[in-house]
Write a protein that holds these residues in place. Sequence first.
Motif, PDB file in Angstrom:
ATOM      1  N   TYR A  38       0.062  -1.162  -0.045  1.00  0.00           N
ATOM      2  CA  TYR A  38      -0.468  -0.041   0.034  1.00  0.00           C
ATOM      3  C   TYR A  38       0.859   1.680   0.371  1.00  0.00           C
ATOM      4  N   GLU A  42       1.281   3.699  -3.157  1.00  0.00           N
ATOM      5  CA  GLU A  42       0.876   5.757  -2.322  1.00  0.00           C
ATOM      6  C   GLU A  42       1.962   6.502  -3.017  1.00  0.00           C
ATOM      7  N   HIS A  45       1.893   7.149  -6.418  1.00  0.00           N
ATOM      8  CA  HIS A  45       0.906   7.680  -7.035  1.00  0.00           C
ATOM      9  C   HIS A  45       0.725   8.754  -7.737  1.00  0.00           C
ATOM     10  N   ASN A  77      -9.878   7.925  -6.348  1.00  0.00           N
ATOM     11  CA  ASN A  77      -8.769   7.275  -5.179  1.00  0.00           C
ATOM     12  C   ASN A  77      -8.830   6.125  -5.080  1.00  0.00           C
ATOM     13  N   GLU A  80      -6.642   3.975  -2.629  1.00  0.00           N
ATOM     14  CA  GLU A  80      -7.682   3.493  -0.800  1.00  0.00           C
ATOM     15  C   GLU A  80      -8.669   2.530  -1.045  1.00  0.00           C
TER      16      GLU A  80
END
Length: 612
Positions: A38, A42, A45, A77, A80
């Motif tokens: 994760y 991120e 991104h 998003n 997420e």
Amino acid sequence: MSDPIKHECGVALVRLLKPLDHYRREHGDVAWGLRRLYLLMEKQHNRGQDGAGLATVKLDMAPGDPFMARARSAKRNPVERLFDEAMSDLGDLSERELDQLPIAKLKQRAEFLGEVLIGHLRYGTYGGNTSDQCHPLLRRNIVASRNLALAGNFNMTNAPELFARLVEYGLHPVGGSDTQVVLERIGYSLDREHDRLHAAMGPESFAQLDGKDLADEIARELNVARVLGHASADWDGGFVLVGAIGSGDAFACRDPSGIRPCFYYADDEVVAAASERPALMTVFNVHADRIKPVPPGHVLVARRDGTWDVQPFAAPRPLRQCTFERVYFSRGNDPDIYRERQALGRNLAPRVLEAIGDNLDRAVFSFIPNTAETAYLGLTAEIDRLARCRGIDEIVRRSSEGPLSRVEVDRLLGPRLRREKSAHKDQRLRTFITHDKARRDLVAHVYDITRGSVGPEDTLVVVDDSIVRGTTLRDSIITMLSRLSPARIVVVSSAPPIAYPDCYGIDMSQLGRFIAFEAAVALLREHGQEHVLTEVEERCLEQASFSPERMVNHVAAIYEPFTLEQIEGKVAQLIRSDTLEWTGPIDLIYQSVEGLRAAMPEHSGDWYFTGA
């Protein structure tokens, strides 16, 4: 880059080298690996907001239990959303259950709790933005070691030929995108590797091993480098691929020319790979020297038994690492990229000083967008230095005529550069109104200004990292900056003019939409040389049936008659909107190719700028 171009993706791989109970015991988190994935996604991104996906392989699952899972999202998003879904099974458990339940029970309960994890961030370059276009792609089989999850950052220039080759193999591929073709080519080679191992083991092995033991032995003997070498033998493109095989092997490979970036980190707990070095540095809290690039034509392989290495899978080719990755797309907090972007700014300082003359005290320096900030820092620092050196030389010269007062020394050391945040990007506005005039009005407000930061006698110098189409400059940035009412605007690009498409690096394939091309065409017409366009078209069409190695870049003839300064002058005219009420002059300064190469000598993939 002020122009919004969707052109590049990001990949991530996490291969845990210890049993999951180790991470629960040592880190207090049974999902430690999933959280590393994760964070890696991120921290990358910047490489994709159109969609994301992840896949997990679980080791040692009981027969009947799923051992491979995938989730993809193209909604807002997406990262997420994906990890909310991936963690939801664990979120229902109490802290005591997370600490005490057997790992086997937790893996049965949590769909994405596993030892092999890959992730992907997508920027769409074709088709729609649906979850079907998101990676990873899966190739399913009832034999664990024939299952494959694949995610990539790549563009294959010969996808139709590769598709035809699959048909020649007797296969029936569904879908002709380069992504699907690459998946099926690797899958076919994986099948071939299984067949080869079966044959190499011979009848004696079949007599000694039953079905499960034989399958396990073949899975242990799989040679991922050989699979990729066979699959990629006729690939033409720039690529980074990460993959997970259902039996527990994982890999990250890079094209033989090193066009697209891939890095890895390893310790005794984990092997991880990503498109961005800073992502690995931050997530694992290590210095840059602990992060290694996957060498061109090599593959990082982490095996089912926890061993790993980096080995070649393709013959080396001339190194052509993409320069535009460094100028714009990669994260600017990579130590090397930070220094390179500063150098790009420094290289522009003499020309900027020449453009504004001796009026430093009436110049205001700013930047757009945020990715241009590092070049802006390099530019202003170098202008400060040059101005100070000039002042010191003058002090030395005049001191021979007699002592100078403190006021004179202070004046000769030069004015302090005025640095202002004159423009900044506002929240993204939805341009859903259909007619062009209304859409242009909304686009003009994507950037906002700081009123009072520039005076009516000031020259506003604005640094952009690169200019591709120039539409955002024309329709938004220049329009907004003009509302500050400066005497003059100077746009400074830290990259040279983007003159050619490049399907190997960042995919910008529409030549006619490049503002540098528009400028060259306009100049040809102004100089009565329109015949050049016809000649170039004819020569290009003559090559339609040529193999790539026989082709010549005839488009270069469109740019050859003109100097960089002539291209700059015409682009400066093109970025002025017809509806602009402000009447002050606009100038434009591009980086030179020599300045680009001096800033990043190890990166020679500069086709965008040179066509060679």
